[in-house]
Write an enzyme that holds these catalytic residues in place. Structure first.
Site, PDB file in Angstrom:
ATOM      1  N   HIS A  13      -8.286 -21.418 -31.701  1.00  0.00           N
ATOM      2  CA  HIS A  13      -7.441 -20.421 -31.026  1.00  0.00           C
ATOM      3  C   HIS A  13      -8.009 -19.015 -31.164  1.00  0.00           C
ATOM      4  CE1 HIS A  13      -6.156 -18.932 -34.930  1.00  0.00           C
ATOM      5  NE2 HIS A  13      -6.078 -20.202 -35.293  1.00  0.00           N
ATOM      6  N   ARG A  68      -0.192 -19.853 -30.694  1.00  0.00           N
ATOM      7  CA  ARG A  68      -1.520 -19.254 -30.526  1.00  0.00           C
ATOM      8  C   ARG A  68      -2.499 -20.223 -29.864  1.00  0.00           C
ATOM      9  NH1 ARG A  68      -0.609 -20.423 -35.929  1.00  0.00           N
ATOM     10  NH2 ARG A  68      -2.268 -21.404 -37.183  1.00  0.00           N
ATOM     11  N   GLU A  98      -2.831 -27.534 -37.524  1.00  0.00           N
ATOM     12  CA  GLU A  98      -3.495 -27.212 -38.783  1.00  0.00           C
ATOM     13  C   GLU A  98      -2.792 -27.955 -39.914  1.00  0.00           C
ATOM     14  OE1 GLU A  98      -6.061 -26.693 -40.311  1.00  0.00           O
ATOM     15  OE2 GLU A  98      -6.527 -24.600 -39.849  1.00  0.00           O
TER      16      GLU A  98
END
Length: 233
Positions: A13, A68, A98
């Site tokens: 990102h 994001r 993540e």
């Protein structure tokens, strides 16, 4: 049998508004203006790579569910459409997220350590735990970086290794640490390189997967992390 490989573009990102002191993980904040510009440039870079190597584009862009990443995917899609590429949808998936910190999500490092110190069931985390590939917070829903990487690798293997088409690029937008650990699981990075390397914001890394089941780095550059630099997603 078509011997051409299928291709995978991994995109971290763009730059985003981040809570100071918090492991970046699953923070819900948007891209900065710089991050939006990075996403647009990434789409143009991808178009150039596709043209230079005579490839085609998978019309589905895959993204984690973090804002994001989705905004980066949207900027990429807009730039690709401006270059006459068909992008049908942005498909969000938690599989590209993540590392999860479970019930400690979006707390700062100091707050997480205070939580563990106040809980008699848990030992203090080791020094440098945030960057330790194998350490998992002893909290509900948490995972280690290696576990996150394995989750992402399974998704990439499924999308490209199983369903990818010869000569076609599948774009996946997600997070640096999870992508680096996934690359290790796929045999693209040695374990020691996970900490040594990083990813630039919104710059594509292109890999290919051969019909014989082998991954290799095709184009784009990893970012070399300065010594003692704090790893971020």
């Amino acid at each position: 049998m078509d011997e051409r490989p299928a291709y995978l573009a991994l995109v971290r990102h763009g730059a985003y508004h981040q809570r100071p002191g918090a492991p970046s993980a699953r923070q819900p904040y948007p891209l900065t203006d710089a991050g939006q510009a990075q996403a647009t440039q990434c789409g143009a870079d991808l178009a150039d790579l596709i043209a230079a190597h005579g490839l085609t584009l998978d019309p589905v862009i895959h993204s984690s569910c973090q804002l994001r990443a989705w905004q980066t995917a949207a900027g990429i899609a807009e730039a690709l459409r401006a270059r006459d590429h068909a992008v049908r949808e942005i498909r969000e998936t938690p599989s590209l997220a993540e590392r999860g910190l479970g019930s400690a999500a979006n707390l700062t490092v100091a707050e997480i350590e205070a939580v563990l110190a106040a809980d008699p069931r848990h030992a203090p985390p080791p020094t440098g735990w945030k960057a330790d590939s194998h350490y998992r917070l002893p909290l509900e829903g948490a995972e280690s970086l290696m576990q996150a990487g394995a989750r992402v690798a399974r998704y990439l293997q499924h999308r490209v290794g199983r369903d990818g088409r010869p000569g076609q690029v599948t774009v996946c937008v997600g997070h640096g640490a999870a992508f680096r650990h996934a690359a290790h699981h796929l045999g693209l990075l040695a374990f020691d390189d996970i900490a040594r390397l990083s990813m630039f914001h919104a710059r594509p890394l292109l890999f290919c997967y051969s019909p014989r089941g082998k991954w290799r780095h095709f184009a784009g550059s990893w970012k070399v992390r300065p010594p003692k630099d704090d790893p971020k997603d």
